[in-house]
Design a protein around this motif. Structure first.
Motif, PDB file in Angstrom:
ATOM      1  N   HIS A   1       3.895   4.059   7.093  1.00 33.05           N
ATOM      2  CA  HIS A   1       2.595   3.571   7.022  1.00 33.05           C
ATOM      3  C   HIS A   1       1.958   4.572   5.906  1.00 33.05           C
ATOM      4  O   HIS A   1       0.539   4.851   5.940  1.00 33.05           O
TER       5      HIS A   1
ATOM      6  N   SER B   1       0.794  -1.254  -0.207  1.00 34.44           N
ATOM      7  CA  SER B   1      -0.058  -0.067   0.004  1.00 34.44           C
ATOM      8  C   SER B   1       0.908   1.262   0.004  1.00 34.44           C
ATOM      9  O   SER B   1       0.219   2.402   0.001  1.00 34.44           O
ATOM     10  N   GLY B   2       2.097   1.201   0.046  1.00 37.79           N
ATOM     11  CA  GLY B   2       3.143   2.447   0.055  1.00 37.79           C
ATOM     12  C   GLY B   2       3.208   2.798  -1.461  1.00 37.79           C
ATOM     13  O   GLY B   2       2.458   2.364  -2.355  1.00 37.79           O
ATOM     14  N   GLY B   3       4.196   3.870  -1.618  1.00 37.85           N
ATOM     15  CA  GLY B   3       4.723   4.286  -2.767  1.00 37.85           C
ATOM     16  C   GLY B   3       4.879   3.263  -3.819  1.00 37.85           C
ATOM     17  O   GLY B   3       4.423   3.212  -5.009  1.00 37.85           O
ATOM     18  N   VAL B   4       5.992   2.472  -3.421  1.00 38.29           N
ATOM     19  CA  VAL B   4       6.655   1.418  -4.404  1.00 38.29           C
ATOM     20  C   VAL B   4       5.348   0.416  -4.650  1.00 38.29           C
ATOM     21  O   VAL B   4       5.318   0.096  -5.680  1.00 38.29           O
TER      22      VAL B   4
ATOM     23  N   ASN C   1      -5.763  -0.380   4.777  1.00 37.51           N
ATOM     24  CA  ASN C   1      -5.450  -0.496   3.328  1.00 37.51           C
ATOM     25  C   ASN C   1      -6.026  -1.336   2.285  1.00 37.51           C
ATOM     26  O   ASN C   1      -5.912  -1.500   1.268  1.00 37.51           O
TER      27      ASN C   1
ATOM     28  N   LEU D   1      17.409  -5.322  -4.156  1.00 40.12           N
ATOM     29  CA  LEU D   1      17.531  -4.372  -5.534  1.00 40.12           C
ATOM     30  C   LEU D   1      18.073  -3.188  -5.071  1.00 40.12           C
ATOM     31  O   LEU D   1      17.635  -2.380  -4.156  1.00 40.12           O
TER      32      LEU D   1
ATOM     33  N   TYR E   1      -2.174  -8.460   7.045  1.00 37.67           N
ATOM     34  CA  TYR E   1      -0.943  -8.972   7.671  1.00 37.67           C
ATOM     35  C   TYR E   1      -1.261  -9.138   8.976  1.00 37.67           C
ATOM     36  O   TYR E   1      -0.713  -9.606   9.787  1.00 37.67           O
TER      37      TYR E   1
ATOM     38  N   ALA F   1      17.726   0.175  -7.034  1.00 35.34           N
ATOM     39  CA  ALA F   1      17.112   0.578  -8.096  1.00 35.34           C
ATOM     40  C   ALA F   1      17.892   2.045  -8.520  1.00 35.34           C
ATOM     41  O   ALA F   1      18.427   2.464  -7.701  1.00 35.34           O
TER      42      ALA F   1
ATOM     43  N   SER G   1      -1.906  -3.752   5.638  1.00 34.26           N
ATOM     44  CA  SER G   1      -2.673  -3.666   6.940  1.00 34.26           C
ATOM     45  C   SER G   1      -4.162  -3.327   6.807  1.00 34.26           C
ATOM     46  O   SER G   1      -4.414  -3.086   5.576  1.00 34.26           O
TER      47      SER G   1
ATOM     48  N   THR H   1      13.053  -4.577  -1.807  1.00 37.78           N
ATOM     49  CA  THR H   1      13.509  -3.403  -2.233  1.00 37.78           C
ATOM     50  C   THR H   1      13.891  -2.375  -0.806  1.00 37.78           C
ATOM     51  O   THR H   1      14.667  -1.515  -0.899  1.00 37.78           O
TER      52      THR H   1
HETATM   53  N1  LIG Z   1      16.232  -0.306  -3.108  1.00 38.97           N
HETATM   54  C1  LIG Z   1      16.027   0.814  -4.021  1.00 38.97           C
HETATM   55  O1  LIG Z   1      16.512   1.131  -4.560  1.00 38.97           O
HETATM   56  C2  LIG Z   1      14.892   1.425  -3.177  1.00 38.97           C
HETATM   57  C3  LIG Z   1      14.065   2.572  -3.770  1.00 38.97           C
HETATM   58  C4  LIG Z   1      12.989   2.850  -3.511  1.00 38.97           C
HETATM   59  C5  LIG Z   1      12.521   2.841  -1.985  1.00 38.97           C
HETATM   60  N2  LIG Z   1      13.036   1.901  -1.264  1.00 38.97           N
HETATM   61  C6  LIG Z   1      12.991   1.211  -0.019  1.00 38.97           C
HETATM   62  O2  LIG Z   1      11.578   0.467  -0.178  1.00 38.97           O
HETATM   63  C7  LIG Z   1      10.774   0.695   0.965  1.00 38.97           C
HETATM   64  C8  LIG Z   1       9.347   1.185   0.455  1.00 38.97           C
HETATM   65  O3  LIG Z   1       9.320   2.442  -0.083  1.00 38.97           O
HETATM   66  P1  LIG Z   1       7.838   3.173  -0.196  1.00 38.97           P
HETATM   67  O4  LIG Z   1       8.120   4.436  -0.698  1.00 38.97           O
HETATM   68  O5  LIG Z   1       7.055   2.087  -0.755  1.00 38.97           O
HETATM   69  O6  LIG Z   1       7.578   3.451   1.417  1.00 38.97           O
HETATM   70  P2  LIG Z   1       6.327   3.680   1.959  1.00 38.97           P
HETATM   71  O7  LIG Z   1       5.548   4.572   0.951  1.00 38.97           O
HETATM   72  O8  LIG Z   1       6.492   4.466   3.299  1.00 38.97           O
HETATM   73  O9  LIG Z   1       5.383   2.406   2.306  1.00 38.97           O
HETATM   74  C9  LIG Z   1       5.694   2.024   3.350  1.00 38.97           C
HETATM   75  C10 LIG Z   1       4.781   0.588   3.218  1.00 38.97           C
HETATM   76  O10 LIG Z   1       5.157  -0.335   4.340  1.00 38.97           O
HETATM   77  C11 LIG Z   1       4.120  -1.135   4.660  1.00 38.97           C
HETATM   78  N3  LIG Z   1       4.442  -1.756   5.988  1.00 38.97           N
HETATM   79  C12 LIG Z   1       4.399  -1.197   7.172  1.00 38.97           C
HETATM   80  N4  LIG Z   1       4.756  -2.046   8.174  1.00 38.97           N
HETATM   81  C13 LIG Z   1       4.376  -3.314   7.383  1.00 38.97           C
HETATM   82  C14 LIG Z   1       4.551  -4.704   7.913  1.00 38.97           C
HETATM   83  N5  LIG Z   1       4.939  -4.931   9.102  1.00 38.97           N
HETATM   84  N6  LIG Z   1       4.342  -5.628   6.979  1.00 38.97           N
HETATM   85  C15 LIG Z   1       4.011  -5.259   5.738  1.00 38.97           C
HETATM   86  N7  LIG Z   1       4.132  -4.161   5.151  1.00 38.97           N
HETATM   87  C16 LIG Z   1       4.048  -2.955   6.056  1.00 38.97           C
HETATM   88  C17 LIG Z   1       3.143   0.061   4.796  1.00 38.97           C
HETATM   89  O11 LIG Z   1       1.765  -0.557   4.552  1.00 38.97           O
HETATM   90  P3  LIG Z   1       0.789  -0.627   6.048  1.00 38.97           P
HETATM   91  O12 LIG Z   1       0.383   0.619   6.298  1.00 38.97           O
HETATM   92  O13 LIG Z   1      -0.523  -1.094   5.371  1.00 38.97           O
HETATM   93  O14 LIG Z   1       1.217  -1.324   7.144  1.00 38.97           O
HETATM   94  C18 LIG Z   1       3.410   0.924   3.782  1.00 38.97           C
HETATM   95  O15 LIG Z   1       2.371   0.619   2.750  1.00 38.97           O
HETATM   96  C19 LIG Z   1      11.358   1.619   1.908  1.00 38.97           C
HETATM   97  O16 LIG Z   1      12.303   1.126   2.611  1.00 38.97           O
HETATM   98  C20 LIG Z   1      12.411   2.396   0.803  1.00 38.97           C
HETATM   99  O17 LIG Z   1      13.666   2.820   1.555  1.00 38.97           O
HETATM  100  C21 LIG Z   1      14.262   1.342  -2.063  1.00 38.97           C
END
Ligand SMILES: NC(=O)c1ccc[n+]([C@@H]2O[C@H](COP(=O)([O-])OP(=O)(O)OC[C@H]3O[C@@H](n4cnc5c(N)ncnc54)[C@H](OP(=O)(O)O)[C@@H]3O)[C@@H](O)[C@H]2O)c1
Length: 325
Positions: free
Chosen positions: A309, A155-158, A181, A264, A196, A266, A178, A236
């Protein structure tokens, strides 16, 4: 120009809105008047300079790049001497190296592409980093029609981009999020949503061809249990333990079994931005926007992202009417 500046590592309170000189584009850069930017997890990591390893690249005692912000959508105002593909007046979106939390930013012409005209600047700015991370993660798992794909942290950005891109490829998507969402994620066309807080997908006997853990909260062994032979697990983001496990144990699993597991990193690339542009233009992806904030509200937005979240993307509207198509 006005910019959100940080001169030392710390929490969101160290960010201040200040007047700074306009940036000047290098030979291969374009100067973009920022209409909208978006906030990413990387912004909060670089703001705090934690884990401290990031300071090796970003400045040991204080940040070398005082303006954060990667994702940008806006209008080209000037071009460097060797820029071939863009002109003054073009409307673009893409990823800068730094500096998008400002009225102007310089971006390499290789990481910016024309803005689809059917989406607003806000939606365009929401897309680059989360979108290409999702795309590259799914490509790592050789995404294809009919594949069973599990997205953990859906449900987050990625995650919200990953669901839509996997669906565009014709995959059968199961999403983990969760309770609050479930509705948002269901609306993106997944086959199944796992809350979850009430169900443990690592213990229900289902297995998947491709697992994308945008935020891995479970041990690698749990993801391995639900990964089909021949399948791929791509992480990621997640906790430090999960990152280490994916890097070290993941390499071991990949060498000794028919499953591939790993992290990954990215990277912003023009071909991927062009794929995202086309997906936006054809309506196969539509950014999920959690909220739109002003430049002065970015500190609060970063605090919000630190709770992990967010529902889709938090976007910064730098100019008025950035949400108008
Ligand atoms: N490797 C790369 O190159 C790269 C690039 C971009 C981002 N990232 C990483 O990717 C991650 C995600 O980025 P994002 O932008 O999507 O972050 P985000 O928008 O902050 O999303 C966080 C998500 O994590 C979920 N979450 C929290 N607790 C959880 C749990 N216990 N089990 C399952 N899901 C849970 C939340 O969902 P709920 O609210 O429903 O719990 C929320 O949707 C970050 O750690 C970021 O650093 C890495």
């Amino acid at each position: 120009m006005k910019a959100l500046v940080y001169r030392r590592y710390g929490g969101p309170d160290v960010l201040e809105l200040a007047d700074v000189p306009d940036p000047r584009p290098g030979d291969r850069e374009v100067l973009v008047r920022v209409r909208a930017a978006s906030v990413n997890a990387a912004d909060r990591v670089l703001l705090r300079g934690k884990p401290v390893l990031v300071r090796l690249g970003m400045g040991l005692s204080r940040p070398r790049h005082p303006i954060l912000g990667f994702d940008v959508a806006g209008r080209v105002e000037a071009v460097g001497g060797q820029v071939m593909q863009l002109r003054v007046g073009d409307e673009v979106f893409g990823a800068s190296k730094f500096g998008a939390f400002a009225e102007f930013v310089c971006v390499n012409e290789d990481t910016v592409v024309p803005r689809p005209t059917n989406v607003s600047f806000v939606e365009a700015a929401a897309t680059p980093t989360a979108g290409y991370t999702a795309l590259q993660g799914l490509h790592r798992g050789r995404i294809r029609a009919g594949q069973g794909v599990l997205i953990d942290g859906a449900s987050g950005g990625v995650g919200t981009f990953a669901i839509q891109i996997a669906r565009a490829y014709g995959a059968d998507v199961t999403a983990v999020c969760s309770t609050r969402n479930v509705e948002i994620v269901s609306a993106l066309g997944v086959s199944r949503v796992i809350d979850y807080r009430h169900e443990d997908f690592t213990r229900d006997g289902q297995q998947y061809d491709l697992i994308l853990a945008t935020n891995a909260y479970r041990p690698l062994s749990a993801y391995r249990r639900v990964l089909k032979p021949g399948g791929t697990y791509v992480m990621t983001g997640g906790g430090g333990v999960q990152i280490l496990q994916a890097a070290l144990l993941g390499a071991l699993v990949s060498m000794t079994s028919r499953r591939r597991m790993g992290n990954l990193m990215a990277v912003a690339r023009k071909p991927d931005l062009l794929v995202l542009k086309e997906l936006l233009e054809t309506g196969r992806i539509k950014p999920v926007i959690d909220r739109t904030v002003a430049l002065s509200e970015v500190p609060a937005a970063i605090r919000y992202l630190e709770e992990e979240h967010a529902r889709g993307k938090v976007v910064v509207s730098v100019q008025p009417d950035a949400d108008v198509v």
